[in-house]
Design a protein around this motif. Structure first.
Motif, PDB file in Angstrom:
ATOM      1  N   ALA A 429     -19.052  -9.930 -13.966  1.00  0.00           N
ATOM      2  CA  ALA A 429     -19.448 -11.106 -14.615  1.00  0.00           C
ATOM      3  C   ALA A 429     -19.987 -10.468 -16.321  1.00  0.00           C
ATOM      4  O   ALA A 429     -20.322  -9.609 -16.425  1.00  0.00           O
ATOM      5  N   VAL A 430     -19.584 -11.442 -17.279  1.00  0.00           N
ATOM      6  CA  VAL A 430     -20.166 -11.486 -18.461  1.00  0.00           C
ATOM      7  C   VAL A 430     -20.833 -12.506 -18.899  1.00  0.00           C
ATOM      8  O   VAL A 430     -20.483 -13.473 -18.824  1.00  0.00           O
ATOM      9  N   VAL A 431     -22.102 -12.248 -19.443  1.00  0.00           N
ATOM     10  CA  VAL A 431     -22.966 -13.293 -19.649  1.00  0.00           C
ATOM     11  C   VAL A 431     -23.369 -12.968 -21.184  1.00  0.00           C
ATOM     12  O   VAL A 431     -23.760 -12.079 -21.863  1.00  0.00           O
ATOM     13  N   ARG A 432     -23.570 -14.131 -21.973  1.00  0.00           N
ATOM     14  CA  ARG A 432     -24.047 -14.274 -23.276  1.00  0.00           C
ATOM     15  C   ARG A 432     -25.487 -14.707 -23.392  1.00  0.00           C
ATOM     16  O   ARG A 432     -25.703 -15.897 -23.509  1.00  0.00           O
ATOM     17  N   PRO A 433     -26.560 -13.784 -23.311  1.00  0.00           N
ATOM     18  CA  PRO A 433     -27.836 -14.154 -23.229  1.00  0.00           C
ATOM     19  C   PRO A 433     -28.408 -14.716 -24.506  1.00  0.00           C
ATOM     20  O   PRO A 433     -29.384 -15.420 -24.229  1.00  0.00           O
ATOM     21  N   ILE A 434     -27.990 -14.358 -25.664  1.00  0.00           N
ATOM     22  CA  ILE A 434     -28.518 -15.131 -26.871  1.00  0.00           C
ATOM     23  C   ILE A 434     -27.346 -15.813 -27.415  1.00  0.00           C
ATOM     24  O   ILE A 434     -26.109 -15.540 -27.798  1.00  0.00           O
ATOM     25  N   LEU A 435     -27.417 -17.016 -27.546  1.00  0.00           N
ATOM     26  CA  LEU A 435     -26.265 -18.171 -27.808  1.00  0.00           C
ATOM     27  C   LEU A 435     -25.785 -18.167 -29.071  1.00  0.00           C
ATOM     28  O   LEU A 435     -24.784 -18.427 -29.255  1.00  0.00           O
ATOM     29  N   ASP A 436     -26.588 -17.347 -30.080  1.00  0.00           N
ATOM     30  CA  ASP A 436     -26.002 -17.159 -31.373  1.00  0.00           C
ATOM     31  C   ASP A 436     -25.594 -16.094 -31.902  1.00  0.00           C
ATOM     32  O   ASP A 436     -25.552 -15.520 -32.890  1.00  0.00           O
ATOM     33  N   SER A 437     -25.250 -15.270 -30.640  1.00  0.00           N
ATOM     34  CA  SER A 437     -24.818 -13.749 -30.895  1.00  0.00           C
ATOM     35  C   SER A 437     -23.642 -13.653 -29.884  1.00  0.00           C
ATOM     36  O   SER A 437     -23.635 -14.187 -28.765  1.00  0.00           O
ATOM     37  N   VAL A 441     -23.663  -9.385 -21.939  1.00  0.00           N
ATOM     38  CA  VAL A 441     -24.109  -8.321 -20.889  1.00  0.00           C
ATOM     39  C   VAL A 441     -23.034  -8.088 -19.753  1.00  0.00           C
ATOM     40  O   VAL A 441     -22.263  -9.288 -19.519  1.00  0.00           O
ATOM     41  N   VAL A 442     -22.951  -7.156 -19.198  1.00  0.00           N
ATOM     42  CA  VAL A 442     -21.965  -7.115 -18.153  1.00  0.00           C
ATOM     43  C   VAL A 442     -22.649  -6.446 -16.997  1.00  0.00           C
ATOM     44  O   VAL A 442     -23.356  -5.656 -17.107  1.00  0.00           O
ATOM     45  N   GLY A 476     -16.539  -4.096 -20.255  1.00  0.00           N
ATOM     46  CA  GLY A 476     -18.004  -3.510 -20.561  1.00  0.00           C
ATOM     47  C   GLY A 476     -17.643  -1.936 -21.184  1.00  0.00           C
ATOM     48  O   GLY A 476     -16.839  -1.356 -21.012  1.00  0.00           O
ATOM     49  N   ASN A 477     -18.692  -1.597 -21.887  1.00  0.00           N
ATOM     50  CA  ASN A 477     -18.706  -0.511 -22.921  1.00  0.00           C
ATOM     51  C   ASN A 477     -19.017   0.739 -22.219  1.00  0.00           C
ATOM     52  O   ASN A 477     -20.237   0.741 -21.529  1.00  0.00           O
ATOM     53  N   PRO A 478     -18.346   1.486 -21.845  1.00  0.00           N
ATOM     54  CA  PRO A 478     -18.779   2.912 -21.034  1.00  0.00           C
ATOM     55  C   PRO A 478     -19.685   3.645 -21.770  1.00  0.00           C
ATOM     56  O   PRO A 478     -20.049   4.631 -21.154  1.00  0.00           O
ATOM     57  N   GLU A 479     -19.996   3.609 -23.036  1.00  0.00           N
ATOM     58  CA  GLU A 479     -21.158   4.280 -23.518  1.00  0.00           C
ATOM     59  C   GLU A 479     -22.332   3.788 -23.522  1.00  0.00           C
ATOM     60  O   GLU A 479     -23.193   4.507 -24.062  1.00  0.00           O
ATOM     61  N   HIS A 480     -22.502   2.660 -22.886  1.00  0.00           N
ATOM     62  CA  HIS A 480     -23.710   1.852 -22.659  1.00  0.00           C
ATOM     63  C   HIS A 480     -23.587   1.121 -21.454  1.00  0.00           C
ATOM     64  O   HIS A 480     -23.880   0.042 -21.249  1.00  0.00           O
ATOM     65  N   TRP A 481     -23.648   2.087 -20.439  1.00  0.00           N
ATOM     66  CA  TRP A 481     -23.811   1.439 -18.848  1.00  0.00           C
ATOM     67  C   TRP A 481     -24.881   2.146 -18.268  1.00  0.00           C
ATOM     68  O   TRP A 481     -25.501   3.110 -18.562  1.00  0.00           O
ATOM     69  N   ALA A 482     -25.475   1.651 -17.129  1.00  0.00           N
ATOM     70  CA  ALA A 482     -26.709   2.082 -16.653  1.00  0.00           C
ATOM     71  C   ALA A 482     -26.599   1.596 -14.997  1.00  0.00           C
ATOM     72  O   ALA A 482     -26.061   0.685 -14.706  1.00  0.00           O
ATOM     73  N   GLY A 483     -26.906   2.491 -14.161  1.00  0.00           N
ATOM     74  CA  GLY A 483     -26.897   2.216 -12.571  1.00  0.00           C
ATOM     75  C   GLY A 483     -28.165   1.971 -11.945  1.00  0.00           C
ATOM     76  O   GLY A 483     -29.236   2.424 -12.470  1.00  0.00           O
ATOM     77  N   GLY A 556     -24.531  -3.253 -18.340  1.00  0.00           N
ATOM     78  CA  GLY A 556     -24.521  -2.686 -19.601  1.00  0.00           C
ATOM     79  C   GLY A 556     -23.972  -3.790 -20.673  1.00  0.00           C
ATOM     80  O   GLY A 556     -24.348  -4.907 -20.386  1.00  0.00           O
ATOM     81  N   THR A 557     -23.390  -3.480 -21.757  1.00  0.00           N
ATOM     82  CA  THR A 557     -23.133  -4.575 -22.621  1.00  0.00           C
ATOM     83  C   THR A 557     -21.542  -4.448 -23.109  1.00  0.00           C
ATOM     84  O   THR A 557     -20.696  -3.559 -22.874  1.00  0.00           O
ATOM     85  N   ILE A 558     -21.019  -5.574 -23.595  1.00  0.00           N
ATOM     86  CA  ILE A 558     -19.813  -5.743 -24.476  1.00  0.00           C
ATOM     87  C   ILE A 558     -20.095  -6.151 -25.707  1.00  0.00           C
ATOM     88  O   ILE A 558     -20.929  -6.861 -26.040  1.00  0.00           O
ATOM     89  N   PRO A 559     -19.505  -5.438 -26.704  1.00  0.00           N
ATOM     90  CA  PRO A 559     -19.722  -5.735 -27.903  1.00  0.00           C
ATOM     91  C   PRO A 559     -19.424  -6.981 -28.645  1.00  0.00           C
ATOM     92  O   PRO A 559     -20.246  -7.623 -29.311  1.00  0.00           O
TER      93      PRO A 559
END
Length: 744
Positions: A429-437, A441-442, A476-483, A556-559
Motif C-alpha cells: 500500500a502507498v498512502v499520502r498522509p499529508i494531503l498537500d505533500s 508512506v509505503v 518504496g525507498n530502500p534507504e528508508h525502510w524499517a521492520g 518506509g517512505t516513497i519520495p
C-alpha cells in the motif's frame, strides 16, 4: 524471549543465549543504527508502545502490529474487534501521541470448508473466519481509519488457534510545544488520570490466558468488549489536549490494564500512589484486584501536571469523555495501590521491573527430512496453473477486503486492488498522509509459515525478503525502510505435554538468527514487534500446534507518490522482464502443497544480489522507466504472469527458455521454471522506448527479457523445447482466481 536458552545445533555445537530479544532483535537495531551514522532515521525503538522513525522535517512515523489470537479463538468477533481498537491505542499512546493514518491486518485460518471432526470447544474455521473479518471491519471502519494492507493465510493447523495480526500507523509532529514529539517524561507530583471507557470484569486474565494453550477451561470472559465510538471520541479529545500541552506523559491501558500502564509509567519517576476506589466502573461489585488488572477497552492513562488539571478536565467534559484522577506519581521507590484507606499492593519498583529470574530453556536443532515429490513432465501445464490460482493461499480475497474502508481520510494512493477493473492484487500500500505533500508512506509484509516445515531460519529470511520486494515493487525507498517482527509460535518449552519443546525452541532460535543475519546487512532496523508463544490447543488427548510463524512488516517512505507503480500490465508491446534468478527451490511451495508434499529444497535468500537489485529497481522506478512491477511469491512465475495479465486486461507471450536459471542444469525444467518460489524475484514490464535506459539502470544485477505484453486475451507460455506448454484466456484465469472465496 528473555529466558536463557541452551542451544545445540545439528553438529552438536552448543551455545548459551541470554535473552533472544537482546542477543538478536535489539542487537539488529543497535548495529544498523551504528552503520547508518548521521543517516540514522530511528527516533524511538523498543521503549514505547510503538516504533518511531522520521518521515519529514515536521513529522514522524509511528507503527505497531499486535496479535489477538486467543480471544479470537473463543469469541471471533469480540476478540478481533478488540484486536484492532487495541492496537490503535499503541501508536496513539506513543511519545506524546500520534494521529492514526491507517490500519493493516493479516489473518491465519484453517480451511473455511473444513469437513473433518473437530475437538470439543473448538469453533469451526468458517465461524472463526466470518467473526474475525467482521470484528476487525467494525473496529476499523467505525474509527475512521483506513485499512490499506493485509493478507489471509490458510493452513489446517490454524484450527488449533487462529492468528489475528492487527497493525496501526500514526503521524506524530516532530516537535510538540518545543519538545520532540517522541519524548515524554513524568515528574513526581504529576496526577494519575485515566480517560475513556469504564472498568468491568471483561478482559480479566486476558494477558495470562493469552499466554497459555487453548483448552476446554479457557474463559470466554477473558475477552474484552470493544467500543470503537467511545475510543474515537477519546482520541479526538486527547490529540487536542496534546497540542495544548495538558499532559506530560500518555500510554495505553492494554494487557494487564492499570497494573501495567501505571506500573510502567511509575518506572519513569520511581513510584506512584493510586486509589482504585476512585476508578469509574461499568457496574458495582468489582474487587480491587479486578479493577487493577481488568483489560476493559478504550482507556488511556496520563500524567497530568496539577496546574493543568482544571483545563484538562473541562476539555474532557466538552468532548463527552470521562476522565478521572486516580492518584499521583511519586519518587518513593514503590508501587503503592490503595482501595480507600486500605493498602492492597505495595511493591518495590526495582522488583516489579527486574525481579523475575530468567527461564532456563533447552533447544536442539535437527533438520527434518520430508518425502520428495516425483518430478512431473507434461506437455500442458494449464490445468496446474488454474488449480493453483484457486488455492486458498493464492486466490482472490476480494470478498473480505471490500468490507474494509481504505479510502477514508483521502490519502490512499496504491490501494489493495488495482488494474483495469480494480480487482488485481496489489503488492503493498502507498498512502499520502499529508494531503498537500507528495511524499508518501509505503507499508508491506511477508509471511510464509509453511517454510517452517523445512527450516524456520529460511522461513524468517523469506518473510523478510517478501516484505521488502513487496515494498520496492510499488516504489518504496530502500534507504528508508524499517521492520517489525511479530512471532507466533507453538509452545517451545519442554514439558510432559510438549516433549518436542527443544526442537520448537531451536526453530525459534534459528528464526531469530535469520533476523540478525539478514537485517543488519540490509540496513533494516527493527523498530517494534511482539511475540505470542502458546498457540496450541490441547484437550488432554488431542494437541494441535500452529506452524511456527513470523509476520514481518515493513514501513518506509516513497519520495514522490506520483512515481508509484502497480502490478498490472499497462499496454501491448511492453517488454516483460524477470528480475533475479530462478532455482530448483520447490520446497514448501504452493505447487507441491497442491500435490500433498512439502519437499526439502526451501528457497534461500541471496542477500547481496537482492539488495543490489532492490536499490537499482528503486532508481529505475523513480526515473519513470517501469510500467508495472509484481513480486513473485506463492505459485512462482506462472501465477505472477497470470495475475499481472488479468489485472491489466492484456495477455502475454513468454518463453521459459529465456528465464535465467542458476544451479544444476538437470533441474532446469518447465515445471521448476513455472512454479519454483525462489526468493527476491520481481516481474516488471518496460516500454520498448525505455528498454536501453532500464538495462543501464539494472546493470550488474541479474535479469532476463522473457516475453511481451500482447494485445490478446490469452496468456501463452512456450516451454524449453519451444512448444506452447501453457495457454489460457484471461477470463478463465481470473474466474479460477476469484471463484474460491467469492461467496464468503
Amino acid at each position: 524471549f528473555a529466558g536463557t536458552v541452551q542451544y545445540e545445533d545439528e553438529n552438536g555445537t552448543k551455545q548459551e543465549i541470554k535473552s533472544l530479544f537482546k542477543s538478536y532483535i535489539q542487537r539488529v537495531t543497535k548495529e544498523v543504527r551504528q552503520n547508518m551514522g548521521d543517516k540514522d532515521f530511528c527516533l524511538s525503538v523498543f521503549k514505547d508502545n510503538a516504533g518511531v522513525i522520521t518521515f519529514d522535517e515536521n513529522n514522524s512515523l509511528v507503527f505497531k502490529v499486535e496479535t489477538h489470537n486467543s480471544p479470537s479463538a473463543l469469541d471471533p468477533y469480540g476478540g478481533a474487534l478488540t484486536g484492532i481498537v487495541g492496537v490503535n491505542r499503541d501508536p496513539f499512546g506513543t511519545g506524546q501521541g500520534s494521529k492514526l493514518i491507517f490500519n493493516t491486518d493479516v489473518f491465519c485460518f484453517a480451511d473455511p470448508f473444513y469437513d473433518k471432526p473437530l475437538p470439543s470447544r473448538l469453533l469451526h474455521p468458517r465461524r472463526i473466519f466470518e467473526g474475525v473479518v467482521e470484528g476487525v471491519e467494525h473496529g476499523g471502519n467505525k474509527s475512521g481509519i483506513p485499512t490499506v494492507n493485509g493478507s489471509i493465510v490458510f493452513d489446517e493447523r490454524f484450527a488449533g488457534k487462529p492468528l489475528v495480526f492487527c497493525g496501526t500507523a500514526g503521524m506524530m509532529p516532530a516537535r510538540v510545544n518545543g519538545i520532540p514529539g517522541h519524548e515524554k517524561s513524568i515528574k513526581p507530583g504529576d496526577l494519575i488520570v485515566m480517560a475513556g471507557g469504564r472498568i468491568g470484569k471483561d478482559g480479566i486474565h486476558g494477558a495470562t490466558f493469552s499466554s497459555e494453550e487453548l483448552n476446554e477451561n479457557s474463559p470466554v470472559t477473558a475477552v474484552q468488549i470493544g467500543d470503537p465510538i467511545t475510543q474515537k471520541r477519546m482520541f479526538d479529545f486527547l490529540i487536542r489536549a496534546r497540542d495544548k500541552g495538558l499532559y506530560r506523559f500518555i500510554t495505553d491501558n492494554g494487557a494487564g490494564g492499570l497494573s501495567s500502564s501505571i506500573g510502567e509509567m511509575a518506572g519513569e519517576c520511581n513510584g506512584c500512589r493510586m486509589d482504585l476506589a476512585k476508578a469509574p466502573l461499568k457496574y458495582p461489585g468489582l474487587n480491587p484486584w479486578e479493577i487493577l488488572i481488568s483489560e476493559a477497552q478504550e482507556r488511556m492513562s496520563m500524567a497530568v501536571p496539577p496546574e493543568k488539571l482544571d483545563e484538562f478536565m473541562a476539555m474532557s467534559k466538552r468532548f463527552g469523555v470521562e476522565s478521572t484522577v486516580l492518584g499521583e506519581f511519586t519518587d518513593s521507590g514503590t508501587f503503592h495501590i490503595q482501595y480507600g484507606e486500605a493498602t492492597v499492593a505495595w511493591l518495590p519498583m526495582e522488583f516489579m521491573h527486574e525481579g523475575l529470574p530468567p527461564m532456563q530453556i533447552p533447544a536442539k536443532w535437527q533438520p527434518p527430512v520430508n518425502p520428495e515429490a516425483p518430478a512431473q513432465h507434461k506437455e500442458d501445464w494449464t490445468a496446474d496453473l488454474l488449480g493453483l490460482l484457486g488455492q486458498l493461499n493464492i486466490c482472490s480475497k476480494e470478498s473480505v477486503v471490500r468490507r474494509y474502508d481504505h479510502e477514508v481520510q483521502g490519502g490512499s494512493v496504491v490501494k489493495p486492488f488495482t488494474g483495469v477493473t480494480n480487482d488485481g492484487p496489489s503488492d503493498a500500500a502507498v498512502v499520502r498522509p499529508i494531503l498537500d505533500s507528495y511524499k508518501g508512506v509505503v507499508v508491506s509484509h511477508g509471511i510464509c509459515p509453511r517454510y517452517s516445515d523445512i527450516d524456520a531460519y529460511h522461513m524468517a529470511a523469506n518473510a523478510i525478503d517478501e516484505a521488502l520486494r513487496n515494498y520496492v515493487a510499488v516504489g518504496g525507498n530502500p534507504e528508508h525502510w524499517a521492520g517489525l517482527d511479530n512471532f507466533c509460535w507453538c509452545d517451545p518449552v519442554l514439558s510432559e505435554k510438549t516433549p518436542d519443546g527443544p526442537y520448537k525452541m531451536a526453530q525459534l532460535v534459528r528464526a531469530n538468527q535469520a533476523l540478525l543475519d539478514y537485517c543488519v546487512p540490509l540496513n533494516l532496523p527493527l523498530i517494534s514487534g511482539k511475540d505470542s508463544m502458546k498457540n496450541d490447543f490441547y484437550d488432554g488427548s488431542t494437541k494441535i500446534s500452529i506452524p511456527p510463524t513470523l509476520l514481518f512488516s515493513v514501513i518506509g517512505t516513497i519520495p514522490d507518490i506520483r512515481n508509484a507503480v502497480t502490478m498490472d500490465f499497462k499496454r501491448p508491446g511492453d517488454i516483460i522482464c524477470l528480475l533475479g534468478a530462478t532455482k530448483d527451490e520447490m520446497g514448501g511451495s504452493e505447487y507441491l502443497a497442491m500435490q500433498g508434499y512439502t519437499g526439502n529444497k526451501v528457497p534461500k535468500v541471496d542477500l547481496a544480489s537482492a539488495l543490489a537489485r532492490y536499490k537499482a529497481l528503486h532508481q529505475a522506478i523513480m526515473n519513470g522507466l517501469v510500467a508495472s512491477c509484481h513480486d513473485l511469491s506463492d505459485g512462482g512465475l506462472a501465477v505472477a504472469l497470470a495475475e499481472s495479465s488479468f489485472s491489466g486486461g492484456f495477455g502475454c507471450r513468454v518463453e521459459l527458455g529465456n528465464v535465467h536459471f542458476e544451479g544444476d542444469q538437470r533441474y532446469r525444467t518447465d515445471e521448476v521454471l513455472l512454479f519454483s518460489e525462489s526468493a527476491s524475484r520481481l516481474l516488471v514490464t518496460v516500454h520498448p522506448a525505455q528498454w536501453s535506459a532500464f538495462e543501464e539502470a539494472m546493470a550488474g544485477t541479474t535479469f532476463s527479457q522473457i516475453g511481451q505484453v500482447a494485445d490478446t486475451d490469452m496468456v501463452s507460455i512456450a516451454g524449453l523445447e519451444g512448444k506452447t506448454v501453457l495457454h489460457s484466456s484471461l477470463k478463465q484465469l481470473k474466474e479460477a482466481w476469484q471463484a474460491t472465496l467469492r461467496e464468503l
